[in-house]
Structures are given as structure tokens and as C-alpha cells.
Design a protein around this motif. Structure first.
Motif, short mmCIF file in Angstrom:
data_model
loop_
_atom_site.label_atom_id
_atom_site.label_comp_id
_atom_site.label_asym_id
_atom_site.label_seq_id
_atom_site.Cartn_x
_atom_site.Cartn_y
_atom_site.Cartn_z
N MET A 218 -57.35 -75.65 14.22
CA MET A 218 -57.87 -74.50 13.49
C MET A 218 -56.70 -73.73 12.88
N ALA A 219 -56.89 -73.20 11.68
CA ALA A 219 -55.82 -72.45 11.02
C ALA A 219 -55.51 -71.17 11.80
N GLY A 220 -54.27 -70.71 11.66
CA GLY A 220 -53.86 -69.49 12.34
C GLY A 220 -54.51 -68.26 11.73
N HIS A 221 -54.62 -67.21 12.53
CA HIS A 221 -55.19 -65.95 12.07
C HIS A 221 -54.16 -64.84 12.24
N SER A 222 -54.24 -63.84 11.36
CA SER A 222 -53.36 -62.67 11.45
C SER A 222 -54.21 -61.41 11.55
N LYS A 223 -53.83 -60.51 12.45
CA LYS A 223 -54.53 -59.24 12.57
C LYS A 223 -54.24 -58.39 11.34
N TRP A 224 -55.27 -57.74 10.83
CA TRP A 224 -55.13 -56.96 9.60
C TRP A 224 -54.03 -55.92 9.71
N ALA A 225 -53.93 -55.25 10.87
CA ALA A 225 -52.92 -54.21 11.03
C ALA A 225 -51.51 -54.77 10.90
N ASN A 226 -51.34 -56.05 11.20
CA ASN A 226 -50.00 -56.65 11.17
C ASN A 226 -49.65 -57.28 9.82
N ASP B 146 -59.48 -60.13 12.01
CA ASP B 146 -58.54 -61.24 12.12
C ASP B 146 -58.80 -62.15 10.92
N ILE B 147 -57.77 -62.39 10.13
CA ILE B 147 -57.93 -63.08 8.86
C ILE B 147 -57.21 -64.42 8.88
N PRO B 148 -57.81 -65.48 8.36
CA PRO B 148 -57.09 -66.75 8.25
C PRO B 148 -55.81 -66.55 7.44
N ALA C 130 -55.92 -66.94 3.78
CA ALA C 130 -56.60 -65.87 3.03
C ALA C 130 -55.69 -64.66 2.88
N ALA C 131 -54.86 -64.42 3.91
CA ALA C 131 -53.96 -63.27 3.89
C ALA C 131 -52.91 -63.39 2.81
N GLY C 132 -52.52 -64.63 2.51
CA GLY C 132 -51.59 -64.91 1.44
C GLY C 132 -50.28 -64.18 1.57
#
Length: 244
Positions: free
Chosen positions: A1-9, A237-239, A242-244
Motif C-alpha cells: 500500500m502507498a505511504g500516507h502523510s498526515k496533513w499537519a506534516n 492522512d493523505i496518500p 496525492a500530497a505531491g
């Protein structure tokens, strides 16, 4: 599964793009000026200190910051602004808080409600999502920062947490009351933050799929494009793609 990043980070990653908009500096100056009305001394005014550090993170000049402080502290700013927070939900139930400074409450709520409705979200009542968030100081450092030295200085300065992100960057969390002294200690040790700001940290996060993540990012962009909106906080939590 692709990694996710917390929006705040990942918000500071967008900062480089947002800095191209003239609106960002206008909003930063507005926050500095409003904060300086309480006290023009950053040492005794954590809100002002946080506003200054955020402005510096976005490469605002000291002269511009000093003029904004002088205008607010000296009472030269005749604009009367009210602080309002709106709370609600976005795609897949993501909790969203929108902090505003406005001279027209009716206009602001109408514009914010329009964005929520257009993007499939809905506004909630006061307190409907704010209980999920805690106000903290957040300081970010890029990949390649000397980890052991950063940890040593951060711990000595009394931070709450040092997090090594999946991409190798670092995020430091600290109490609001010690935010200024922690930033000073890190800078004195030779560490230059990529971003230093007071933010709202969620206690739980909602993981979004690609479609919901893209809709969420579009929604945040629309909210941040409103003149009265100062900050948007969310527990998404964003893929990574998508966060780019």
C-alpha cells in the motif's frame, strides 16, 4: 500500500507554492498586527512570537514584520477584526477547523459554508470537532538534518516529541508556552527550521483514498483562497502521491 502523510506534516510543503500568492503575506501581516495589539513584545506574547516565526519561515523580511508589529502595538491599525473559528467535516468524515479574521461575520460564514457545501462537506456546531485537536508548536527540518545532534538539542530544550518522518525529514512538537525558546535554542545550535508555527494536532487521523484526498486538497485550497481565512486544520492522512 502507498505511504500516507498526515496533513499537519505536509502543510509546509504547500507553503512554497502558497508563497507565490500575494494573499499569503497579507494574511501573515494581518495575524502579526492583530497579535501585536495584545503586546508588541514577542517574549511575553506567544501568539505574536508564533506569527513572527511563521512569517520568517515564508521569507518575509524583518522590516516588514517590524512595521506590522509597530502598527498593531501602536494602535495605528484602525481595522477591527473579529476572530472566528468554524468547524465541520469534509470528504470521508475528515474533521476540519477553519480559523478566520474578519470585519464581516455574515460574509465570512457565507463564503466558508459555500465551500463546505460545494465540496460535499458540512459545517458543524462549535466544539463539534475541536475536541479532537490540541494546540502545539511544530517545527520542521529537512531530510539530511543531523539526527543525533538535533535530538540532543531538542531534548535539552524540553520538547514534547521528535518524529522522523518516512521521507527522512524531522518534525518537532513542543508546548505552546515553550515554542519560542525551543526555536531559539535550535537556531542557536545551527539548525534552520524549514517551518516553525503553532498548529492544531489531531488526536486521531482519517486515512483518505486517492479520490477523497484530491477532493480534500481542493477543498482546503478553496478555503485558503478566501480573504478572511487564516488557517485550515484537518485530521486527514493523505496518500503521498496525492500530497505531491
Amino acid at each position: 500500500m502507498a505511504g500516507h502523510s498526515k496533513w499537519a506534516n505536509i502543510k509546509h510543503r504547500k507553503g512554497a507554492q502558497d508563497a507565490k500568492r500575494g494573499k499569503l503575506f497579507t494574511k501573515l501581516i494581518r495575524e502579526i498586527t492583530t497579535s501585536a495589539r495584545i503586546s508588541g513584545d514577542p517574549a511575553s506574547n506567544p501568539r505574536l512570537r508564533a506569527a513572527i516565526d511563521k512569517a520568517l519561515s515564508h521569507n518575509m523580511t524583518r522590516d516588514t514584520i517590524d512595521r506590522a508589529i509597530k502598527r498593531g502595538a501602536g494602535g495605528d491599525d484602525t481595522e477591527t477584526l473579529e476572530q472566528i473559528r468554524y468547524e465541520g467535516y469534509g470528504p470521508n468524515g475528515v474533521a476540519i477547523m477553519v480559523d478566520c479574521l474578519t470585519d464581516n461575520r455574515n460574509r465570512t460564514v457565507s463564503e466558508v459554508r459555500h465551500v463546505f457545501s460545494k465540496m460535499g462537506g458540512n459545517l458543524g456546531t462549535d466544539g463539534s470537532v475541536s475536541y479532537l485537536f490540541t494546540k502545539i508548536g511544530q517545527i520542521s527540518f529537512p531530510k539530511g538534518t543531523h539526527e543525533d545532534k538535533l535530538m540532543e538539542v531538542a531534548i535539552d530544550a524540553g520538547v514534547d516529541d521528535v518524529i522522523k518522518e518516512e521521507d527522512g525529514s524531522f518534525t518537532i512538537h513542543t508546548a505552546l508556552e515553550t515554542f519560542g525558546q525551543v526555536v531559539d535554542a535550535l537556531k542557536a545550535a545551527g539548525f534552520k527550521p524549514e517551518n516553525a508555527e503553532v498548529t492544531m494536532l489531531p488526536s486521531i487521523n482519517v486515512e483518505l483514498g486517492m479520490e477523497d484526498a484530491q477532493q480534500f486538497i481542493k477543498m482546503v485550497d478553496m478555503l485558503e483562497d478566501l480573504d478572511d481565512v487564516q488557517e485550515v486544520y484537518a485530521n486527514a492522512d493523505i496518500p503521498d502521491e496525492a500530497a505531491g
